[in-house]
Design a protein around this motif. Structure first.
Motif, short mmCIF file in Angstrom:
data_model
loop_
_atom_site.label_atom_id
_atom_site.label_comp_id
_atom_site.label_asym_id
_atom_site.label_seq_id
_atom_site.Cartn_x
_atom_site.Cartn_y
_atom_site.Cartn_z
N ARG A 1 0.88 -1.17 0.00
CA ARG A 1 0.00 0.00 0.00
C ARG A 1 0.92 1.23 0.00
NH1 ARG A 1 -5.31 -1.48 1.80
NH2 ARG A 1 -5.30 -3.61 2.57
N PRO A 2 1.19 1.78 -1.19
CA PRO A 2 2.15 2.90 -1.26
C PRO A 2 1.73 4.08 -0.40
CG PRO A 2 1.45 2.20 -3.46
CD PRO A 2 0.62 1.46 -2.47
N PHE A 3 2.68 4.64 0.30
CA PHE A 3 2.49 5.82 1.12
C PHE A 3 1.42 5.63 2.20
CE2 PHE A 3 3.52 7.09 -3.28
CZ PHE A 3 4.85 7.42 -3.08
N GLY A 4 1.17 4.39 2.60
CA GLY A 4 0.21 4.10 3.65
C GLY A 4 -1.24 4.35 3.28
N GLY A 5 -1.52 4.46 2.00
CA GLY A 5 -2.88 4.75 1.55
C GLY A 5 -3.73 3.50 1.35
N ARG A 6 -4.86 3.68 0.72
CA ARG A 6 -5.79 2.58 0.46
C ARG A 6 -5.47 1.83 -0.83
NH1 ARG A 6 -11.86 4.16 1.09
NH2 ARG A 6 -11.90 1.95 0.63
N LYS A 7 -4.80 2.50 -1.75
CA LYS A 7 -4.45 1.91 -3.05
C LYS A 7 -3.55 0.70 -2.84
CE LYS A 7 -3.88 2.21 -7.62
NZ LYS A 7 -4.96 2.10 -8.55
N ILE A 8 -3.82 -0.37 -3.57
CA ILE A 8 -3.00 -1.58 -3.49
C ILE A 8 -2.29 -1.78 -4.81
CG2 ILE A 8 -3.09 -4.10 -3.35
CD1 ILE A 8 -5.41 -3.80 -1.40
N LEU A 9 -1.00 -2.03 -4.74
CA LEU A 9 -0.21 -2.39 -5.91
C LEU A 9 0.41 -3.77 -5.67
CD1 LEU A 9 1.61 0.95 -6.76
CD2 LEU A 9 -0.36 -0.06 -7.93
N TYR A 10 0.19 -4.65 -6.64
CA TYR A 10 0.72 -6.01 -6.54
C TYR A 10 2.11 -6.07 -7.15
CZ TYR A 10 -3.91 -7.35 -5.10
OH TYR A 10 -5.09 -7.45 -4.41
N LEU A 11 2.96 -6.88 -6.55
CA LEU A 11 4.34 -7.06 -7.01
C LEU A 11 4.40 -8.32 -7.85
CD1 LEU A 11 5.95 -6.40 -3.51
CD2 LEU A 11 5.53 -4.73 -5.32
N TRP A 12 4.61 -8.15 -9.16
CA TRP A 12 4.50 -9.27 -10.09
C TRP A 12 5.53 -10.37 -9.83
CZ3 TRP A 12 1.61 -12.22 -12.51
CH2 TRP A 12 2.08 -13.09 -13.49
N GLU A 13 6.78 -10.03 -9.60
CA GLU A 13 7.82 -11.05 -9.48
C GLU A 13 7.58 -12.04 -8.34
OE1 GLU A 13 9.12 -8.05 -12.22
OE2 GLU A 13 8.35 -7.85 -10.21
N PRO A 14 7.25 -11.60 -7.12
CA PRO A 14 6.96 -12.58 -6.07
C PRO A 14 5.72 -13.42 -6.35
CG PRO A 14 7.35 -10.41 -5.11
CD PRO A 14 7.30 -10.25 -6.59
N ILE A 15 4.73 -12.84 -6.99
CA ILE A 15 3.51 -13.60 -7.32
C ILE A 15 3.84 -14.67 -8.34
CG2 ILE A 15 1.24 -13.47 -8.43
CD1 ILE A 15 0.97 -10.66 -7.13
N ARG B 1 6.76 -16.03 -8.97
CA ARG B 1 7.64 -17.03 -8.33
C ARG B 1 6.81 -18.02 -7.49
NH1 ARG B 1 10.21 -14.12 -4.18
NH2 ARG B 1 8.41 -14.80 -2.99
N ASP B 2 5.91 -17.50 -6.67
CA ASP B 2 5.13 -18.36 -5.80
C ASP B 2 4.12 -19.21 -6.55
OD1 ASP B 2 6.65 -17.35 -3.78
OD2 ASP B 2 5.03 -16.24 -2.81
N SER C 1 2.85 -24.69 -7.89
CA SER C 1 2.45 -25.71 -8.87
C SER C 1 3.43 -26.88 -8.86
CB SER C 1 2.33 -25.11 -10.27
OG SER C 1 3.59 -24.72 -10.76
N LYS C 2 4.71 -26.63 -8.59
CA LYS C 2 5.69 -27.72 -8.49
C LYS C 2 5.43 -28.56 -7.25
CE LYS C 2 9.39 -25.34 -10.90
NZ LYS C 2 10.69 -24.68 -10.78
N GLU C 3 5.08 -27.92 -6.12
CA GLU C 3 4.79 -28.65 -4.89
C GLU C 3 3.59 -29.57 -5.08
OE1 GLU C 3 4.13 -25.83 -1.82
OE2 GLU C 3 6.25 -25.38 -1.55
N GLU C 4 2.57 -29.08 -5.75
CA GLU C 4 1.37 -29.89 -5.95
C GLU C 4 1.65 -31.08 -6.85
OE1 GLU C 4 -1.71 -27.35 -7.33
OE2 GLU C 4 -2.14 -26.57 -5.34
N SER C 5 2.56 -30.94 -7.80
CA SER C 5 2.81 -32.02 -8.74
C SER C 5 3.61 -33.15 -8.13
CB SER C 5 3.50 -31.49 -9.99
OG SER C 5 4.80 -31.04 -9.67
N ILE C 6 4.34 -32.91 -7.01
CA ILE C 6 5.16 -33.97 -6.44
C ILE C 6 4.71 -34.37 -5.04
CG2 ILE C 6 7.22 -33.39 -7.78
CD1 ILE C 6 8.30 -31.96 -5.28
N GLY C 7 3.63 -33.82 -4.54
CA GLY C 7 3.18 -34.14 -3.20
C GLY C 7 1.70 -34.42 -3.15
N VAL C 8 1.27 -34.90 -1.99
CA VAL C 8 -0.13 -35.19 -1.76
C VAL C 8 -0.72 -34.07 -0.92
CG1 VAL C 8 -1.75 -36.83 -0.72
CG2 VAL C 8 0.33 -37.66 -1.82
N PRO C 9 -1.75 -33.37 -1.44
CA PRO C 9 -2.34 -32.28 -0.66
C PRO C 9 -3.02 -32.81 0.60
CG PRO C 9 -3.39 -32.46 -2.81
CD PRO C 9 -2.35 -33.52 -2.73
#
Length: 78
Positions: free
Chosen positions: A39-53, A55-56, A61-69
């Motif tokens: 939330r830039p400058f402590g406001g209400r507006k939300i900006l999403y950070l593409w790189e961490p999203i 990556r996760d 998707s890799k965790e789901e393909s090799i494990g049992v949920p």
């Protein structure tokens, strides 16, 4: 490495989810403040950070393909 800031609508276009789903179901459950969005400058507006999203999404998707949920949301690797 540059950081790409996205609005909810821009993120929705990239990940093919409805913006309402992002706001109501993913934010604060899957997408965490300080990790996936700010939330830039402590406001209400939300900006999403593409790189961490991105990556996760790939990591999860890799965790789901090799494990049992499991019922509690974890993954069993064994």
């Amino acid at each position: 490495m540059p950081i790409h800031y996205l609005t909810t609508g821009e993120l929705a276009e990239r990940i093919k989810y409805d913006a309402r789903t992002i706001r109501e179901r993913l934010k604060d459950d899957v997408l965490l403040e300080g990790v996936h969005y700010i939330r830039p400058f402590g406001g209400r507006k939300i900006l999403y950070l593409w790189e961490p999203i991105e990556r996760d999404m790939q990591l999860h998707s890799k965790e789901e393909s090799i494990g049992v949920p499991m019922a509690g949301g974890g993954v069993c690797h064994g």
